[in-house]
Write a protein that holds these residues in place. Structure first.
Motif, PDB file in Angstrom:
ATOM      1  N   ARG A  68     -32.243  79.820  43.689  1.00  0.00           N
ATOM      2  CA  ARG A  68     -33.621  79.796  44.186  1.00  0.00           C
ATOM      3  C   ARG A  68     -34.343  81.030  43.671  1.00  0.00           C
ATOM      4  O   ARG A  68     -33.783  82.133  43.649  1.00  0.00           O
ATOM      5  CB  ARG A  68     -33.668  79.749  45.710  1.00  0.00           C
ATOM      6  CG  ARG A  68     -33.234  78.403  46.286  1.00  0.00           C
ATOM      7  CD  ARG A  68     -33.369  78.384  47.807  1.00  0.00           C
ATOM      8  NE  ARG A  68     -34.751  78.442  48.245  1.00  0.00           N
ATOM      9  CZ  ARG A  68     -35.542  77.375  48.380  1.00  0.00           C
ATOM     10  NH1 ARG A  68     -35.066  76.172  48.101  1.00  0.00           N
ATOM     11  NH2 ARG A  68     -36.776  77.499  48.788  1.00  0.00           N
ATOM     12  N   SER A  72     -39.297  82.919  46.836  1.00  0.00           N
ATOM     13  CA  SER A  72     -39.337  81.629  47.523  1.00  0.00           C
ATOM     14  C   SER A  72     -38.894  81.816  48.965  1.00  0.00           C
ATOM     15  O   SER A  72     -37.978  82.583  49.270  1.00  0.00           O
ATOM     16  CB  SER A  72     -38.441  80.609  46.828  1.00  0.00           C
ATOM     17  OG  SER A  72     -37.098  81.044  46.788  1.00  0.00           O
ATOM     18  N   ALA A  76     -38.109  76.471  52.260  1.00  0.00           N
ATOM     19  CA  ALA A  76     -39.298  75.849  51.685  1.00  0.00           C
ATOM     20  C   ALA A  76     -38.901  74.971  50.501  1.00  0.00           C
ATOM     21  O   ALA A  76     -38.005  75.305  49.729  1.00  0.00           O
ATOM     22  CB  ALA A  76     -40.294  76.910  51.242  1.00  0.00           C
ATOM     23  N   SER A  77     -39.579  73.840  50.359  1.00  0.00           N
ATOM     24  CA  SER A  77     -39.280  72.916  49.264  1.00  0.00           C
ATOM     25  C   SER A  77     -39.938  73.398  47.981  1.00  0.00           C
ATOM     26  O   SER A  77     -41.145  73.643  47.941  1.00  0.00           O
ATOM     27  CB  SER A  77     -39.790  71.515  49.623  1.00  0.00           C
ATOM     28  OG  SER A  77     -39.523  70.605  48.584  1.00  0.00           O
ATOM     29  N   VAL A  78     -39.133  73.563  46.931  1.00  0.00           N
ATOM     30  CA  VAL A  78     -39.649  74.031  45.641  1.00  0.00           C
ATOM     31  C   VAL A  78     -39.274  73.014  44.565  1.00  0.00           C
ATOM     32  O   VAL A  78     -38.336  72.228  44.728  1.00  0.00           O
ATOM     33  CB  VAL A  78     -39.079  75.421  45.287  1.00  0.00           C
ATOM     34  CG1 VAL A  78     -39.569  76.481  46.263  1.00  0.00           C
ATOM     35  CG2 VAL A  78     -37.556  75.393  45.240  1.00  0.00           C
ATOM     36  N   GLY A 109     -40.566  79.797  38.954  1.00  0.00           N
ATOM     37  CA  GLY A 109     -40.794  79.536  40.369  1.00  0.00           C
ATOM     38  C   GLY A 109     -40.099  78.286  40.870  1.00  0.00           C
ATOM     39  O   GLY A 109     -40.349  77.844  41.998  1.00  0.00           O
ATOM     40  N   CYS A 110     -39.210  77.724  40.053  1.00  0.00           N
ATOM     41  CA  CYS A 110     -38.470  76.521  40.416  1.00  0.00           C
ATOM     42  C   CYS A 110     -37.038  76.884  40.800  1.00  0.00           C
ATOM     43  O   CYS A 110     -36.496  77.877  40.332  1.00  0.00           O
ATOM     44  CB  CYS A 110     -38.408  75.543  39.237  1.00  0.00           C
ATOM     45  SG  CYS A 110     -40.005  75.029  38.590  1.00  0.00           S
ATOM     46  N   VAL A 148     -35.312  71.365  47.873  1.00  0.00           N
ATOM     47  CA  VAL A 148     -36.023  71.098  46.618  1.00  0.00           C
ATOM     48  C   VAL A 148     -36.844  69.822  46.761  1.00  0.00           C
ATOM     49  O   VAL A 148     -36.582  68.974  47.622  1.00  0.00           O
ATOM     50  CB  VAL A 148     -35.050  70.980  45.425  1.00  0.00           C
ATOM     51  CG1 VAL A 148     -34.257  72.263  45.271  1.00  0.00           C
ATOM     52  CG2 VAL A 148     -34.116  69.788  45.568  1.00  0.00           C
ATOM     53  N   ASN A 149     -37.829  69.707  45.903  1.00  0.00           N
ATOM     54  CA  ASN A 149     -38.769  68.587  45.944  1.00  0.00           C
ATOM     55  C   ASN A 149     -38.318  67.511  44.966  1.00  0.00           C
ATOM     56  O   ASN A 149     -38.394  67.708  43.747  1.00  0.00           O
ATOM     57  CB  ASN A 149     -40.177  69.084  45.595  1.00  0.00           C
ATOM     58  CG  ASN A 149     -41.237  68.020  45.799  1.00  0.00           C
ATOM     59  OD1 ASN A 149     -40.962  66.825  45.740  1.00  0.00           O
ATOM     60  ND2 ASN A 149     -42.463  68.463  46.031  1.00  0.00           N
ATOM     61  N   ARG A 308     -43.145  75.613  34.779  1.00  0.00           N
ATOM     62  CA  ARG A 308     -44.077  75.903  35.868  1.00  0.00           C
ATOM     63  C   ARG A 308     -45.310  75.000  35.774  1.00  0.00           C
ATOM     64  O   ARG A 308     -45.769  74.445  36.780  1.00  0.00           O
ATOM     65  CB  ARG A 308     -44.490  77.375  35.810  1.00  0.00           C
ATOM     66  CG  ARG A 308     -45.462  77.787  36.903  1.00  0.00           C
ATOM     67  CD  ARG A 308     -45.914  79.237  36.714  1.00  0.00           C
ATOM     68  NE  ARG A 308     -44.865  80.175  37.010  1.00  0.00           N
ATOM     69  CZ  ARG A 308     -44.577  80.632  38.241  1.00  0.00           C
ATOM     70  NH1 ARG A 308     -45.286  80.221  39.283  1.00  0.00           N
ATOM     71  NH2 ARG A 308     -43.622  81.518  38.415  1.00  0.00           N
TER      72      ARG A 308
END
Length: 313
Positions: A68, A72, A76-78, A109-110, A148-149, A308
Motif C-alpha cells: 500500500r 494511504s 481506504a479503498s485504493v 498512489g495505487c 482495493v477497488n 495514476r
C-alpha cells in the motif's frame, strides 16, 4: 548509441567474469538474479503496508505480496495494480521485484499486488498463465478485504511478466467477468517465434542474448506448437480489439524491442488506446537498475504516472 551507464554495467559484468544466464542451472540462475539486486537496485523504499498473501490456484496456493502506498489511509479503498515479475518464466520472484513494486505503489498512489507464479522447468506452459489468471480473479473477489477497488484494477509486468499481463487482459476480455482498466507492459515478450529483426540486431552483447532467450523459452515451452498459442504469443491472437488502454515500454538495445513495438501498433490498429515509449539507449531489464541507470528511475516515474492517470477516480 548505448547509454554510457548501460555500457558501464555491461563492462562490469565482463570484468567480473559473471557467467551468462544460459550457462547456469535454473537454481543457480535464480540465486544470481536475486543477489544481483544489491548491485543494481536502489534501496527498497518505505511503504504504508506490506502484507504477505496467498491465493488458491489450479496448481496449488499462489504466494502474493501486497504493497500500500505511503499516505494511504488504512482500510481506504485504493486502485490496484496486479504485477507479474519478469525473468523468462524461469527466474525471478517477489523479492527480485520488491523495490520496483514499492516504487510503483508510492509514485502512483495505487496498491500493488505482486504474484509469485509457477515457473519452468518445473512447471511449464501454461502453468504461469493459469496462476496469474487465478491470482487476478482472486484479487477482484477479495477486493474489499484487501482494501482495493475492483473497478480500478490494472495488470502489468516486465518481460515475461509483460507477456503474462497482455495474456490476462485478453483472457479477461474474452471471459467478460474481470474488468481491467489498464495494462502496463514493460518490454513485453509477445511473439515466442523470436522472428522480429531486433532479435538479430540486438541478439548479442546486451545482457539478454539470443542464447539466454532460447534457454528461457526451452524451460517454459514444451511443444513447438505452443509458440503459436496466443497464451504464449499474444501478438498472434486474431482479435486484439476491445482491450484496456496500455502503456508499452521498450528499450532500444533489447532483442524484444520490435515485438513490443508491433504489439503497440496492433493494439492501436485494433482500436485501443496504446501509448508506446522506447528508451532508445537502454538494454533489456533496465527498469529495475535504478542504482546504476538514471533512465531506469525516469522509466519507473513514467509508468507510475500513467498508472495514476489511468486509474484516477
Amino acid at each position: 548509441m548505448l547509454h554510457p551507464q548501460a555500457q558501464a554495467f555491461i563492462d562490469l559484468l565482463v570484468q567480473r567474469g559473471v557467467p551468462p544466464t544460459h550457462t547456469l542451472t535454473p537454481a543457480d540462475a535464480r540465486k544470481f538474479y536475486r543477489e544481483r539486486r544489491a548491485v543494481t537496485q536502489p534501496e527498497p523504499g518505505e511503504v504504508a503496508e506490506v502484507r504477505e498473501l496467498s491465493a488458491p490456484g489450479p496448481h496449488g496456493a499462489i504466494p502474493l505480496r501486497l504493497y500500500r502506498p505511503l499516505g494511504s489511509t488504512a482500510g481506504a479503498s485504493v486502485p490496484v495494480l496486479v504485477y507479474y515479475h519478469g525473468g523468462g518464466w524461469t527466474i525471478g520472484d517477489l523479492d527480485t521485484h520488491d523495490t520496483l513494486c514499492r516504487e510503483l505503489a508510492n509514485l502512483s498512489g495505487c496498491a500493488v499486488i505482486a504474484v509469485d507464479y509457477r515457473m519452468g522447468p518445473e512447471h511449464r506452459f501454461p502453468a504461469a498463465v493459469d496462476d496469474v489468471l487465478a491470482a487476478t480473479y482472486w484479487v477482484r473477489k477479495e477486493a474489499d478485504s484487501l482494501g482495493v477497488n475492483a473497478n480500478r484494477l490494472a495488470v502489468g509486468g516486465d518481460s515475461a511478466g509483460g507477456n503474462l499481463a497482455a495474456v490476462v487482459a485478453i483472457a479477461a476480455r474474452d471471459a467478460g467477468d474481470l474488468p481491467i482498466a489498464f495494462q502496463l507492459l514493460i518490454y513485453p515478450a509477445t511473439d515466442m517465434r523470436c522472428v522480429h529483426p531486433s532479435h538479430t540486431s540486438n541478439g548479442q552483447g546486451y545482457v539478454l542474448t539470443s542464447d539466454t532467450i532460447k534457454y528461457f523459452h526451452d524451460h517454459y515451452i514444451t511443444d513447438p506448437q505452443h509458440d503459436l498459442d496466443w497464451r504464449a504469443s499474444p501478438l498472434l491472437h486474431p482479435d486484439l480489439s476491445r482491450l484496456p488502454p496500455a502503456l508499452v515500454l521498450t528499450a532500444g538495445y533489447d532483442p524484444l524491442r520490435d515485438e513490443g513495438l508491433d504489439y503497440a501498433r496492433a493494439l492501436t490498429a485494433a482500436g485501443n488506446r496504446a501509448v508506446y515509449v522506447c528508451f532508445e539507449r537502454q538494454i533489456h531489464g533496465f527498469i529495475t537498475m535504478g542504482r546504476l541507470l538514471d533512465e531506469a528511475n525516469a522509466a519507473v516515474a513514467l509508468c507510475a504516472g500513467e498508472l495514476r492517470r489511468a486509474l484516477a477516480a
